[in-house]
Motif scaffolding. Structure first.
Motif, mmCIF file in Angstrom:
data_model
loop_
_atom_site.group_PDB
_atom_site.id
_atom_site.type_symbol
_atom_site.label_atom_id
_atom_site.label_comp_id
_atom_site.label_asym_id
_atom_site.label_seq_id
_atom_site.Cartn_x
_atom_site.Cartn_y
_atom_site.Cartn_z
ATOM 1 N N SER A 84 -44.790 4.254 -132.872
ATOM 2 C CA SER A 84 -43.899 4.842 -133.876
ATOM 3 C C SER A 84 -44.660 5.563 -134.972
ATOM 4 O O SER A 84 -44.072 6.311 -135.751
ATOM 5 C CB SER A 84 -43.018 3.754 -134.496
ATOM 6 O OG SER A 84 -43.811 2.784 -135.165
ATOM 7 N N ALA A 106 -42.231 7.036 -130.391
ATOM 8 C CA ALA A 106 -40.936 6.359 -130.344
ATOM 9 C C ALA A 106 -41.135 4.944 -130.862
ATOM 10 O O ALA A 106 -42.258 4.420 -130.868
ATOM 11 C CB ALA A 106 -40.382 6.315 -128.916
ATOM 12 N N ARG A 107 -40.052 4.347 -131.314
ATOM 13 C CA ARG A 107 -40.097 2.927 -131.669
ATOM 14 C C ARG A 107 -39.917 2.129 -130.383
ATOM 15 O O ARG A 107 -38.929 2.286 -129.667
ATOM 16 C CB ARG A 107 -39.005 2.573 -132.664
ATOM 17 C CG ARG A 107 -39.153 3.275 -133.994
ATOM 18 C CD ARG A 107 -38.397 2.566 -135.105
ATOM 19 N NE ARG A 107 -37.085 2.101 -134.704
ATOM 20 C CZ ARG A 107 -36.366 1.212 -135.391
ATOM 21 N NH1 ARG A 107 -36.836 0.698 -136.504
ATOM 22 N NH2 ARG A 107 -35.164 0.846 -134.977
ATOM 23 N N GLN A 109 -39.053 -0.785 -129.756
ATOM 24 C CA GLN A 109 -37.850 -1.621 -129.672
ATOM 25 C C GLN A 109 -36.587 -0.814 -129.399
ATOM 26 O O GLN A 109 -35.535 -1.396 -129.120
ATOM 27 C CB GLN A 109 -37.667 -2.453 -130.945
ATOM 28 C CG GLN A 109 -37.475 -1.666 -132.223
ATOM 29 C CD GLN A 109 -38.778 -1.405 -132.949
ATOM 30 O OE1 GLN A 109 -39.829 -1.268 -132.323
ATOM 31 N NE2 GLN A 109 -38.714 -1.344 -134.272
ATOM 32 N N ASP A 110 -36.694 0.515 -129.475
ATOM 33 C CA ASP A 110 -35.521 1.362 -129.228
ATOM 34 C C ASP A 110 -35.474 1.918 -127.809
ATOM 35 O O ASP A 110 -34.503 2.591 -127.446
ATOM 36 C CB ASP A 110 -35.497 2.539 -130.214
ATOM 37 C CG ASP A 110 -35.265 2.093 -131.646
ATOM 38 O OD1 ASP A 110 -34.775 0.971 -131.850
ATOM 39 O OD2 ASP A 110 -35.597 2.875 -132.559
ATOM 40 N N LEU A 111 -36.507 1.695 -127.010
ATOM 41 C CA LEU A 111 -36.559 2.279 -125.684
ATOM 42 C C LEU A 111 -35.543 1.619 -124.758
ATOM 43 O O LEU A 111 -35.305 0.415 -124.824
ATOM 44 C CB LEU A 111 -37.960 2.151 -125.099
ATOM 45 C CG LEU A 111 -39.090 2.774 -125.927
ATOM 46 C CD1 LEU A 111 -40.403 2.683 -125.176
ATOM 47 C CD2 LEU A 111 -38.768 4.210 -126.297
ATOM 48 N N THR A 112 -34.969 2.417 -123.874
ATOM 49 C CA THR A 112 -33.927 1.951 -122.965
ATOM 50 C C THR A 112 -34.268 2.380 -121.543
ATOM 51 O O THR A 112 -35.096 3.287 -121.331
ATOM 52 C CB THR A 112 -32.564 2.554 -123.335
ATOM 53 O OG1 THR A 112 -32.644 3.985 -123.162
ATOM 54 C CG2 THR A 112 -32.194 2.232 -124.782
ATOM 55 N N TRP A 115 -33.881 6.051 -121.298
ATOM 56 C CA TRP A 115 -35.048 6.778 -121.790
ATOM 57 C C TRP A 115 -36.135 6.813 -120.715
ATOM 58 O O TRP A 115 -36.743 7.873 -120.476
ATOM 59 C CB TRP A 115 -35.590 6.110 -123.047
ATOM 60 C CG TRP A 115 -36.870 6.709 -123.547
ATOM 61 C CD1 TRP A 115 -37.022 7.767 -124.392
ATOM 62 C CD2 TRP A 115 -38.211 6.289 -123.208
ATOM 63 N NE1 TRP A 115 -38.351 8.032 -124.604
ATOM 64 C CE2 TRP A 115 -39.106 7.143 -123.896
ATOM 65 C CE3 TRP A 115 -38.723 5.273 -122.412
ATOM 66 C CZ2 TRP A 115 -40.491 7.022 -123.795
ATOM 67 C CZ3 TRP A 115 -40.106 5.150 -122.293
ATOM 68 C CH2 TRP A 115 -40.977 6.015 -122.979
ATOM 69 N N PHE A 142 -36.553 -7.168 -128.635
ATOM 70 C CA PHE A 142 -37.643 -6.374 -128.088
ATOM 71 C C PHE A 142 -38.024 -6.835 -126.688
ATOM 72 O O PHE A 142 -38.186 -6.017 -125.774
ATOM 73 C CB PHE A 142 -38.872 -6.441 -128.995
ATOM 74 C CG PHE A 142 -40.122 -5.954 -128.320
ATOM 75 C CD1 PHE A 142 -40.323 -4.605 -128.091
ATOM 76 C CD2 PHE A 142 -41.080 -6.853 -127.871
ATOM 77 C CE1 PHE A 142 -41.469 -4.153 -127.437
ATOM 78 C CE2 PHE A 142 -42.217 -6.411 -127.221
ATOM 79 C CZ PHE A 142 -42.407 -5.063 -127.000
ATOM 80 N N GLY A 145 -35.431 -5.850 -124.208
ATOM 81 C CA GLY A 145 -35.483 -4.413 -123.972
ATOM 82 C C GLY A 145 -36.683 -4.007 -123.142
ATOM 83 O O GLY A 145 -36.577 -3.145 -122.262
#
Length: 244
Positions: A84, A106-107, A109-112, A115, A142, A145
């Protein structure tokens, strides 16, 4: 009452890493065994065929020390480093890499999975996260994810400090931080906020058994841990698991 760790998170840990980025490699070079330990954790992923045909995600890659450990052990893998902090990524990208290594901001913890499909072409065969799970706002979210980014049977390795189970390890960690890390940070960066946070965040974080339980609760199987040698024994560990 908020802890020192929570206060620093509210003040944006990423900004502190941006500020420290130009001096970060010089700082870690003062930690005996730092790079060797990252390679040990990379080896403990136990990926076959030098990584041929595999996709590895290095979450929280920083200036690329963990990426270099993966690239050394798995030179035939495609490796994507994610962080990040633009400052840390700037330092990482300035180094010499093979065309199999790329970086993205990217963060973690936001990855999917979406993505991963769009950005990478599919799920990863392995996820590596060095000194990251302790720094995300919600470690449980996290881990869940990160698990979702793996293909079935994919492996995860967390390279992390964990001292809560040992009074001796806590004492050594405190001595190293206040004798070396915090003063070095103050000299090389011009401020010590990040390094005082580092000291406190490790003391506030899970013990080894608690982190293994978190990993299992997130859905990882075959979870296990292994220590590092020398003065880092009881302080730095590899935690491994797999997606069913």
């Amino acid at each position: 009452m908020t802890t020192a760790t929570e206060r620093m998170k509210a003040a944006e840990v990423t900004e502190e890493f941006d500020l420290a980025a130009p001096a970060y490699d010089r700082l870690v070079s003062r930690s005996p065994g730092y790079h060797r330990d990252l390679r040990a954790s990379a080896i403990r992923l136990r990926l076959p065929d030098r990584g041929e045909g595999l996709l590895l995600l290095d979450l929280g890659c920083g200036t690329g020390a963990s990426t270099a450990a993966l690239a050394r052990e798995y030179p035939l893998a495609r490796i994507v480093g994610v962080d990040s902090s633009e400052g840390m990524l700037r330092e990482a990208r300035a180094k010499r890499w093979s065309d199999r290594v790329t970086f993205r901001r990217a963060r973690a913890q936001d990855l999917t999975p979406e993505w991963a499909g769009e950005a990478l072409g599919g799920p990863a065969d392995a996820v590596f996260a060095a000194y990251l799970v302790r720094n995300v706002p919600d470690p449980d979210a996290f881990l869940a994810g990160a698990l979702a980014l793996l293909c079935p049977g994919g492996r995860m390795a967390l390279h992390e400090y964990s001292v809560a189970d040992s009074a001796a390890a806590r004492a050594v960690w405190t001595a190293v931080c206040w004798g070396v890390v915090v003063p070095s940070g103050r000299v090389l960066v011009g401020r010590d906020d990040l390094f005082r946070y580092l000291w406190r965040s490790v003391l506030d974080f899970d013990g080894r058994e608690a982190l293994l339980e978190r990993m299992g609760a997130a859905g990882l199987v075959s979870v296990a841990s292994a220590p590092m040698p020398g003065w880092r024994y009881g302080i730095t560990h590899t935690f491994v698991g797999a997606r069913p």
